[in-house]
Design a protein around this motif. Structure first.
Motif, PDB file in Angstrom:
ATOM      1  N   PHE A 162     -13.611  14.739  50.824  1.00 21.31           N
ATOM      2  CA  PHE A 162     -12.424  15.483  50.414  1.00 21.31           C
ATOM      3  C   PHE A 162     -12.747  16.576  49.401  1.00 21.31           C
ATOM      4  O   PHE A 162     -12.113  17.637  49.398  1.00 21.31           O
ATOM      5  CB  PHE A 162     -11.389  14.522  49.818  1.00 21.31           C
ATOM      6  N   THR A 163     -13.718  16.321  48.539  1.00 29.08           N
ATOM      7  CA  THR A 163     -14.052  17.308  47.509  1.00 29.08           C
ATOM      8  C   THR A 163     -14.589  18.593  48.135  1.00 29.08           C
ATOM      9  O   THR A 163     -14.255  19.711  47.706  1.00 29.08           O
ATOM     10  CB  THR A 163     -15.088  16.728  46.532  1.00 29.08           C
ATOM     11  N   GLN A 164     -15.438  18.449  49.170  1.00 28.75           N
ATOM     12  CA  GLN A 164     -15.962  19.629  49.861  1.00 28.75           C
ATOM     13  C   GLN A 164     -14.855  20.426  50.528  1.00 28.75           C
ATOM     14  O   GLN A 164     -14.842  21.660  50.475  1.00 28.75           O
ATOM     15  CB  GLN A 164     -17.003  19.192  50.899  1.00 28.75           C
ATOM     16  N   PRO A 208      -2.307  24.540  44.762  1.00 28.79           N
ATOM     17  CA  PRO A 208      -2.242  24.528  43.295  1.00 28.79           C
ATOM     18  C   PRO A 208      -3.067  23.379  42.727  1.00 28.79           C
ATOM     19  O   PRO A 208      -3.418  22.431  43.441  1.00 28.79           O
ATOM     20  CB  PRO A 208      -0.745  24.337  43.013  1.00 28.79           C
ATOM     21  N   ASN A 209      -3.340  23.453  41.442  1.00 27.81           N
ATOM     22  CA  ASN A 209      -4.224  22.469  40.810  1.00 27.81           C
ATOM     23  C   ASN A 209      -3.739  21.039  40.966  1.00 27.81           C
ATOM     24  O   ASN A 209      -4.527  20.125  41.230  1.00 27.81           O
ATOM     25  CB  ASN A 209      -4.394  22.803  39.319  1.00 27.81           C
ATOM     26  N   GLU A 210      -2.428  20.818  40.800  1.00 23.92           N
ATOM     27  CA  GLU A 210      -1.915  19.451  40.907  1.00 23.92           C
ATOM     28  C   GLU A 210      -2.081  18.901  42.324  1.00 23.92           C
ATOM     29  O   GLU A 210      -2.294  17.695  42.507  1.00 23.92           O
ATOM     30  CB  GLU A 210      -0.447  19.386  40.475  1.00 23.92           C
ATOM     31  N   ALA A 211      -1.998  19.769  43.330  1.00 25.26           N
ATOM     32  CA  ALA A 211      -2.224  19.331  44.709  1.00 25.26           C
ATOM     33  C   ALA A 211      -3.701  19.037  44.945  1.00 25.26           C
ATOM     34  O   ALA A 211      -4.055  18.076  45.640  1.00 25.26           O
ATOM     35  CB  ALA A 211      -1.731  20.392  45.688  1.00 25.26           C
ATOM     36  N   LEU A 212      -4.573  19.843  44.376  1.00 23.99           N
ATOM     37  CA  LEU A 212      -6.012  19.634  44.540  1.00 23.99           C
ATOM     38  C   LEU A 212      -6.466  18.314  43.928  1.00 23.99           C
ATOM     39  O   LEU A 212      -7.333  17.629  44.476  1.00 23.99           O
ATOM     40  CB  LEU A 212      -6.785  20.796  43.909  1.00 23.99           C
ATOM     41  N   VAL A 213      -5.875  17.944  42.811  1.00 33.63           N
ATOM     42  CA  VAL A 213      -6.237  16.682  42.159  1.00 33.63           C
ATOM     43  C   VAL A 213      -5.974  15.509  43.096  1.00 33.63           C
ATOM     44  O   VAL A 213      -6.812  14.609  43.269  1.00 33.63           O
ATOM     45  CB  VAL A 213      -5.458  16.513  40.842  1.00 33.63           C
ATOM     46  N   THR A 214      -4.815  15.503  43.729  1.00 31.86           N
ATOM     47  CA  THR A 214      -4.463  14.427  44.655  1.00 31.86           C
ATOM     48  C   THR A 214      -5.312  14.490  45.909  1.00 31.86           C
ATOM     49  O   THR A 214      -5.803  13.470  46.395  1.00 31.86           O
ATOM     50  CB  THR A 214      -2.968  14.521  45.038  1.00 31.86           C
ATOM     51  N   PHE A 215      -5.479  15.699  46.446  1.00 31.12           N
ATOM     52  CA  PHE A 215      -6.211  15.859  47.694  1.00 31.12           C
ATOM     53  C   PHE A 215      -7.652  15.381  47.571  1.00 31.12           C
ATOM     54  O   PHE A 215      -8.179  14.729  48.478  1.00 31.12           O
ATOM     55  CB  PHE A 215      -6.173  17.324  48.139  1.00 31.12           C
ATOM     56  N   LYS A 216      -8.310  15.704  46.480  1.00 29.29           N
ATOM     57  CA  LYS A 216      -9.713  15.324  46.306  1.00 29.29           C
ATOM     58  C   LYS A 216      -9.911  13.810  46.340  1.00 29.29           C
ATOM     59  O   LYS A 216     -10.956  13.325  46.765  1.00 29.29           O
ATOM     60  CB  LYS A 216     -10.237  15.872  44.974  1.00 29.29           C
ATOM     61  N   TYR A 218      -1.104  15.366  49.521  1.00 31.28           N
ATOM     62  CA  TYR A 218      -0.629  16.143  48.379  1.00 31.28           C
ATOM     63  C   TYR A 218       0.792  16.622  48.644  1.00 31.28           C
ATOM     64  O   TYR A 218       1.322  16.466  49.759  1.00 31.28           O
ATOM     65  CB  TYR A 218      -1.542  17.351  48.116  1.00 31.28           C
ATOM     66  N   THR A 219       1.410  17.195  47.633  1.00 32.12           N
ATOM     67  CA  THR A 219       2.746  17.754  47.786  1.00 32.12           C
ATOM     68  C   THR A 219       2.804  19.154  47.198  1.00 32.12           C
ATOM     69  O   THR A 219       2.069  19.476  46.257  1.00 32.12           O
ATOM     70  CB  THR A 219       3.803  16.847  47.112  1.00 32.12           C
ATOM     71  N   ILE A 220       3.650  19.977  47.785  1.00 34.92           N
ATOM     72  CA  ILE A 220       3.858  21.348  47.323  1.00 34.92           C
ATOM     73  C   ILE A 220       5.323  21.497  46.916  1.00 34.92           C
ATOM     74  O   ILE A 220       6.223  21.295  47.727  1.00 34.92           O
ATOM     75  CB  ILE A 220       3.540  22.377  48.431  1.00 34.92           C
ATOM     76  N   GLU A 221       5.561  21.847  45.655  1.00 36.68           N
ATOM     77  CA  GLU A 221       6.927  22.081  45.199  1.00 36.68           C
ATOM     78  C   GLU A 221       7.229  23.568  45.232  1.00 36.68           C
ATOM     79  O   GLU A 221       6.500  24.366  44.656  1.00 36.68           O
ATOM     80  CB  GLU A 221       7.118  21.535  43.781  1.00 36.68           C
TER      81      GLU A 221
END
Length: 472
Positions: free
Chosen positions: A147-149, A159-167, A172-175
């Motif tokens: 996931f990190t790659q 956005p950063n908050e989505a990337l944190v979850t995705f990794k 993730y979620t987009i508001e």
């Protein structure tokens, strides 16, 4: 009268709202080994076994420039799709949904090649939509890379908050803070059934990690319920987006991909939060279809759309490549219509030019006034009415206007009879595999009740409708 009032009320609510558009592209299945110097009998690859004295064997035809019905996507097809999206509607796009299976499972690609292929696709879409965000969801073919790659490739979109979850988890979620809705992106790989892994439709690893078969893999259920609860409290509406949908595949005799426990839990959750869910968008099946979810008392409460694939190849039968453009009300997320585009693959290969054209618009094609759970329930019911052309229209769209001589080898062929319509009707309206089988068997029971009399399956539509709750 009541329905007309509801339509008027819906129209009045959206008059002052901003109209926006978003593209949905899915199941690209890019195969970097595709070659016009290969042959259609061996996945369109150019290998030593395909060549006789430096020439393609005389009993095999070389692949076309834009692809073949039994092969996954060449770069020329993918590039033409990107050009078509920009040319058909490049301006006024709010975002792009990219719902997974970017890569081909047939290519046997190394991790390095998979990363490079994903990078090539990411770069192409980035250059196509320079001013818009593209929101990807993971498909089961997008594994073998951690996931990190992948997050590194998509960092300019999320956005950063989505990337944190995705990794960590792949979801993730987009508001949409300036609007009144947000988008929840699922990692449906976490919910796949064991049978899907055994039959090699999905790899056994998920982003470099072994698939978790616990009750709540990677905590996705807890996360999803929390997001839906927060959205309701904040009076927001929601889109749910993922790769693999719940329910069964209408072309393959009721095949399902999600594990039964996750399939049932998803349906229960959608019922619970149907008041705030404005749409569900998936890919995976490669076909053009939709699903309706009902309350415990049989009332249609939510809908989902499955867009057709870009790749022309599918285990359940081929289709022409497709792209979808949605029209929606940005303040509420209310979907107003969509336009389906397609590429006539034989014509494109013959002309050496990809001419993407409009296949249909949802409302006009099916004679609908709106896209709601009720209107789609009514549309599904029309499949089983011999006096209505709805199923003929739907079936042409289901295979993305596949040439009849190709379609007859698969699916219903030229016999668009009641049995064929019933199979699709049951898949659209019964999202639990058991309910789907009950729906089909109800026709067999009706047939047995009149002995050996030869009667069209459409004759039993009243019987099917009156036994609705028993079949769910």
């Amino acid at each position: 009268m009541i329905r007309d009032c509801l339509v008027l009320l819906c129209w009045l609510c959206t008059v002052n709202g901003k109209i926006g558009y978003f593209w949905h592209i899915t199941d690209i299945h890019y195969d970097p080994r595709y070659s016009t110097h290969g042959n259609t009998g061996s996945m369109c690859w150019n290998t030593r076994s395909n060549i006789d004295s430096g020439r393609i064997r005389s009993d095999q035809r070389p692949p076309g420039m834009f692809g073949e019905y039994n092969c996954h996507s060449p770069w020329a097809l993918i590039e033409s799709a990107a050009q078509a999206m920009r040319a058909k509607h490049g301006e006024g796009i709010e975002f792009v949904l990219w719902t997974g299976d970017a890569l081909s499972h047939t290519a046997g690609m190394s991790e390095e090649l998979r990363i490079q292929s994903l990078k090539n696709l990411t770069d192409l879409l980035s250059h196509t939509f320079t001013g818009q965000f593209i929101f990807p969801a993971l498909g089961h073919e997008d594994t073998g890379v951690n996931f990190t790659q992948i997050a590194h490739l998509w960092r300019h979109w999320l956005p950063n908050e989505a990337l944190v979850t995705f990794k960590k988890t792949g979801f993730y979620t987009i508001e949409q803070r300036s609007e009144n809705y947000h988008i929840i992106f699922l990692n449906t790989n976490l919910w796949l059934s064991t049978s899907s892994i055994i039959d090699n439709r999905v790899p056994q690893r998920n982003g470099g990690q072994v698939i978790d078969h616990s009750a709540d893999p990677s905590g996705q259920w807890t996360w999803l319920e929390n997001n839906l609860r927060k959205a309701r409290i904040k009076a927001e509406t929601v889109y749910i987006v993922g790769h693999t949908p719940p329910g069964v595949y209408e072309r393959e005799g009721g095949a399902s991909a999600l594990h039964e426990k996750h399939n049932k839990r998803y349906i229960r959750l959608v019922r619970q939060y149907s008041d705030i869910i404005r749409g569900q968008f998936f890919g995976h099946w490669h076909s053009d279809t939709f699903r309706v979810i009902y309350s415990d008392t049989g009332v249609p409460v939510s809908w989902m759309m499955m867009a057709p694939s870009l790749t022309p190849s599918s285990p359940g039968g081929p289709n022409n490549p497709g792209l979808r453009l949605y029209k929606f009300e940005t303040n509420t997320g209310q979907v107003l219509d969509y336009k389906q585009f397609y590429l006539n693959l034989p014509d494109a290969n013959s002309a050496g030019k990809a001419n993407w054209i409009t296949e249909y618009s949802m409302l006009a094609h099916y004679d609908l006034k709106e896209i709601t759970a009720l209107s789609l329930h009514d549309l599904a019911d029309r499949f089983t009415q011999s006096s209505d052309s709805a199923f003929v229209r739907y079936y042409a769209a289901n295979t993305v206007s596949l040439p009849r001589e190709v379609e007859e080898i698969w699916g219903c062929g030229g016999a668009l009879n009641g049995a064929c319509a019933l199979r699709h009707y049951c898949a659209v309206t019964r999202l639990n595999p058991d309910s789907y089988r009950d729906c089909l068997s109800s026709y067999a029971d009706a047939l047995a009740s009149v002995g050996s009399q030869r009667v069209s399956p459409l004759h039993y539509v009243p019987y099917l409708l009156t036994t609705w709750l028993a079949c769910r």
